[in-house]
Design a protein around this motif. Structure first.
Motif, PDB file in Angstrom:
ATOM      1  N   UNK A  80       0.849  -1.300   0.068  1.00  0.00           N
ATOM      2  CA  UNK A  80       0.346   0.553   0.078  1.00  0.00           C
ATOM      3  C   UNK A  80       1.160   1.395   0.183  1.00  0.00           C
ATOM      4  N   UNK A  81       1.949   1.183  -0.455  1.00  0.00           N
ATOM      5  CA  UNK A  81       3.095   2.082   0.171  1.00  0.00           C
ATOM      6  C   UNK A  81       3.025   2.835  -1.410  1.00  0.00           C
ATOM      7  N   UNK A 104      -1.275  11.275   9.029  1.00  0.00           N
ATOM      8  CA  UNK A 104      -0.553  10.394   9.773  1.00  0.00           C
ATOM      9  C   UNK A 104      -0.702   9.331   9.689  1.00  0.00           C
ATOM     10  N   UNK A 105      -0.696   8.322   8.914  1.00  0.00           N
ATOM     11  CA  UNK A 105       0.090   7.295   8.065  1.00  0.00           C
ATOM     12  C   UNK A 105       0.634   6.961   7.808  1.00  0.00           C
ATOM     13  N   UNK A 137      13.242   2.846   5.029  1.00  0.00           N
ATOM     14  CA  UNK A 137      13.584   4.432   4.397  1.00  0.00           C
ATOM     15  C   UNK A 137      12.292   5.151   3.846  1.00  0.00           C
ATOM     16  N   UNK A 138      11.712   4.983   3.144  1.00  0.00           N
ATOM     17  CA  UNK A 138      11.074   5.649   1.891  1.00  0.00           C
ATOM     18  C   UNK A 138      10.122   6.682   3.478  1.00  0.00           C
ATOM     19  N   UNK A 159      -0.638   4.547   2.209  1.00  0.00           N
ATOM     20  CA  UNK A 159      -1.896   5.651   1.805  1.00  0.00           C
ATOM     21  C   UNK A 159      -2.773   4.533   1.291  1.00  0.00           C
ATOM     22  N   UNK A 160      -3.854   4.978   2.460  1.00  0.00           N
ATOM     23  CA  UNK A 160      -4.853   3.880   2.288  1.00  0.00           C
ATOM     24  C   UNK A 160      -6.161   4.909   1.694  1.00  0.00           C
TER      25      UNK A 160
END
Length: 749
Positions: free
Chosen positions: A392-393, A407-408, A436-437, A400-401
């Motif tokens: 989901x990144x 805040x995620x 890291x990302x 991202x949801x």
């Protein structure tokens, strides 16, 4: 597609609207946006989509329900549409009719089964997500009719002995109906069961009814067929409901003819019903002799395929290794056990914050729910959910949801550190890149420190936690961003020292920016309490700023900004002893009340227990909390009727009452209620994972000098420990000790 912006669509929309006598929607939206801080994301499309679906049903409800009040409706409609009931809501200019007073239901299911049937407060069973329902009634020969949804009072409880089940007991004038709903596994397939047990003082019919609605409102049924042997329904050609015995009589009705309840005494027997509107109702009747008890069980397979489910003993196996509570207060014991079962049910792969309204994924809810799973020792479930995070990144590093939730990333990095700390593991290579990302995304996302504005150096305006208000520069986002960078710095320390240093420096810079902004808030407001954003006055949205102390522990327990914020909330934002969120939720919030309680517990303030007791009182008879609770009816008024974040907070609250980390020290028993010591039975909690290892705590009340002992399996060296039981002298545990005796304050230590 960028070319769309060159089309005169705004002019066309304005022209068409005005021509037909409507307000200019473009101008209206522009005015709405002025009430929020400018943001790259307005309302997240996911929430807008969910809202449209929600109100679409509400629109259908408005077209169906109020014109057919002679139908038998779900409990919330029977009460909310009754002008003599305290739950009555005038409909007037409301375009949609939605459940605002009794959003209560309880999920049942089986570990690792994605289907989560729900049971409403009167036993209405909805076997599939957002589907039709099954109900039970009694019809006596003399015309008396027991309809549970129309009863003001009944008894309902959840049993946890062998899985989870919900029992609803209804009685009226010599008629008694008990429904029992649960999920079992038959030949590898999860099957939802509804057992109806009837007893009456005269000859009666037990009615199993198929209903085109659920606890949110209308859910269409277009066709139903009774099988040739009269022991099953085929609903819309695909779902099967099997009866344990053939129906004695059977009736079907459609929207034009009215509810099947009207036709229960018809002589003609019907076996098939079709309704182009989608309002088929059906009733299978079974005889009940006077003075005897009759049982009928309906079975609904929840999938067409054999599932890879755990053994038939899955519930027992799930509960063997988690942190167990043994306490002398039955209500606290039940709520803890029910919360554990709720967490197990709602973590089949992803974690869900609810079985119905919120049966989807958010990083925010997931962080809190996974934290509870980890602190319970349900590590496999936490690992499985965490494993889904990297997919989901985005390539830029954003977890991202839904868009606009800044805040995620902080929450993801923080919960990853919780996982590695509580398990005593080190992050392996495949986690390094997502960490890291994710951390670099936070650093890049921050605004310029040199802006001449209160939001300099903060995260951009966003929707954030939707209960905080319209788009703004929320401190909630910033505290999570700082916590995430600190977590990333530690997680990368061994494998990427340069990145680790960058993240630590980023956290320090971020902290200074937030501190500068908070000082400006203090000067503007004339007190230390932290508002929701640099541009807000102190209001209920300040609940989000408590993240500084719980759960991130970015400050000391006695930080004056944190404690002044709590005092404001307690004074101005509590109703009936619970936090009342007057924005969006417009109800009492169990999980947010417990956030305040956690801050008070850390500070050694005894008022934490008052808040815990209030939350316990707000729980439903089945041990669940809706997301927001109507201050008048006590029923749910917003969100999911079975809110799993609230279950997670109850588990975490109980855990921290027994053991919590403060820096390099373990604090034991700081939240044990004194009333628990007024009996002789031992109190026990564990095995509980901590940052230092797993510990099991035992308290023997004794005669005024309780003995606290523990067994532990530490990751490394034994940590420093202190026992800080309320109303007793605190004790710093001597090295190598496995127990201590406590003296009450006022007596010699």
């Amino acid at each position: 597609m960028s070319w769309l912006k060159w089309l005169p669509w705004r002019f066309v929309v304005r022209y068409v609207a005005r021509k037909h006598g409507f307000l200019d929607p473009i101008g209206l939206l522009a005015r709405l946006h002025k009430f929020a801080q400018p943001s790259e994301v307005g309302e997240p499309i996911e929430l807008l989509r969910a809202g449209v679906v929600f109100h679409a049903r509400g629109l259908i409800n408005s077209r169906v329900v109020q014109h057919n009040l002679d139908w038998v409706w779900p409990y919330w409609i029977e009460r909310q549409f009754d002008p003599l009931d305290a739950s009555f809501v005038p409909r007037a200019f409301s375009i949609t009719h939605i459940n605002l007073t009794h959003r209560n239901w309880t999920a049942i299911g089986h570990p690792d089964c994605d289907e989560l049937p729900v049971v409403d407060p009167r036993g209405l069973l909805t076997p599939f997500f957002d589907s039709w329902s099954l109900d039970g009634w009694l019809l006596a020969k003399d015309g008396r009719c027991l309809l549970p949804s129309r009863l003001k009072d009944c008894k309902q409880w959840q049993s946890l002995d062998d899985g989870v089940s919900v029992t609803t007991d209804s009685a009226l004038n010599g008629l008694r109906l008990t429904s029992h709903a649960w999920v079992t596994v038959e030949n590898g397939v999860p099957v939802c069961k509804l057992r109806l047990r009837a007893h009456a003082d005269c000859d009666t019919s037990l009615v199993l009814s198929l209903r085109p609605y659920n606890p949110e409102g209308i859910s269409f049924i277009h066709k139903v067929q009774l099988s040739d042997d009269r022991n099953a329904w085929i609903v819309d050609g695909k779902r099967h409901v099997t009866f344990s015995k053939p129906a004695d009589t059977h009736h079907v009705s459609d929207y034009r003819q009215g509810d099947v309840h009207i036709h229960l005494e018809d002589r003609d027997d019907q076996t098939r019903g079709v309704c182009d509107v989608g309002m088929v109702t059906a009733a299978a009747l079974f005889p009940v002799k006077a003075g005897e008890t009759t049982e009928v069980t309906a079975s609904v397979p929840l999938t067409d395929q054999t599932a890879r489910l755990p053994s038939p003993h899955a519930w027992r196996e799930e509960r063997e290794d988690h942190a167990r509570l043994e306490c002398p207060e039955p209500r606290y014991q039940f709520l803890y056990d029910a919360a554990v079962a709720s967490l197990i049910l709602h973590s089949p792969d992803d974690v869900y914050p609810g079985p119905f309204t919120y049966k989807r994924f958010w990083f925010r809810d997931a962080a809190f729910i996974i934290n509870a799973l980890l602190n319970l020792g349900l590590t496999r479930r936490a690992e499985r959910a965490l494993a889904r995070f990297p997919e989901r990144q985005t390539p830029r590093g954003y977890f991202r949801s839904q868009e606009g939730e800044w805040d995620a990333n902080g929450e993801v990095l923080w919960i990853l550190k919780q996982y590695f700390d509580l398990t005593g593991q080190k992050p392996d290579a495949h986690w390094l890149d997502p960490i890291r990302r994710g951390a670099h995304w936070i650093i890049r996302k921050r605004l310029d420190d040199n802006l001449d504005a209160p939001h300099a150096g903060l995260l951009p305006a966003g929707f954030s936690a939707e209960h905080l208000g319209p788009n703004d520069f929320y401190f909630w986002d910033d505290f999570w961003g700082i916590a995430g960078l600190k977590a990333a710095a530690e997680l990368t320390a061994e494998r990427a020292a340069e990145d680790s240093h960058s993240f630590r420096q980023g956290a320090d810079d971020f902290t200074r920016a937030v501190d500068r902004s908070l000082v400006r808030c203090q000067n503007r407001l004339g007190r230390l309490g932290m508002p929701a954003s640099p541009y807000r006055r102190l209001d209920a949205g300040a609940i989000g700023s408590l993240a500084l102390g719980y759960p991130t522990q970015l400050c000391e327990p006695d930080d004056p900004r944190l404690l002044d914020c709590v005092e404001f909330l307690l004074e101005r934002c509590f109703v009936n002893g619970a936090f009342y969120q007057d924005m969006i939720h417009s109800g009492l919030n169990a999980y947010l009340t417990l956030h305040v309680a956690q801050v008070l517990l850390r500070a050694g303030d005894p008022r934490y227990l008052d808040l815990m007791d209030t939350v316990a009182d707000l729980a439903s008879p089945t041990g669940q909390w809706p997301e927001a609770i109507h201050p008048g009816t006590g029923g749910g008024c917003m969100g999911d009727g079975h809110h799993v974040w609230a279950s997670a907070e109850w588990v975490l609250m109980v855990r921290n009452c027994f053991v919590r980390e403060e820096g390099d020290r373990l604090i034991l028993c700081a939240g044990i209620p004194s009333r628990w010591l007024e009996q002789s039975q031992p109190i026990r909690f564990g095995p509980a994972p901590t940052r230092f290892g797993t510990i099991t705590i035992r308290i023997e009340p004794g005669d005024g000098r309780p003995r606290v002992s523990w067994t532990a399996d530490w990751h490394d060296e034994t940590p420093e420990m202190a026992v800080e039981m309320p109303q007793h002298h605190p004790v710093l545990v001597p090295a190598g000790a496995g127990s201590v005796h406590l003296d009450r304050q006022g007596q010699p230590a």
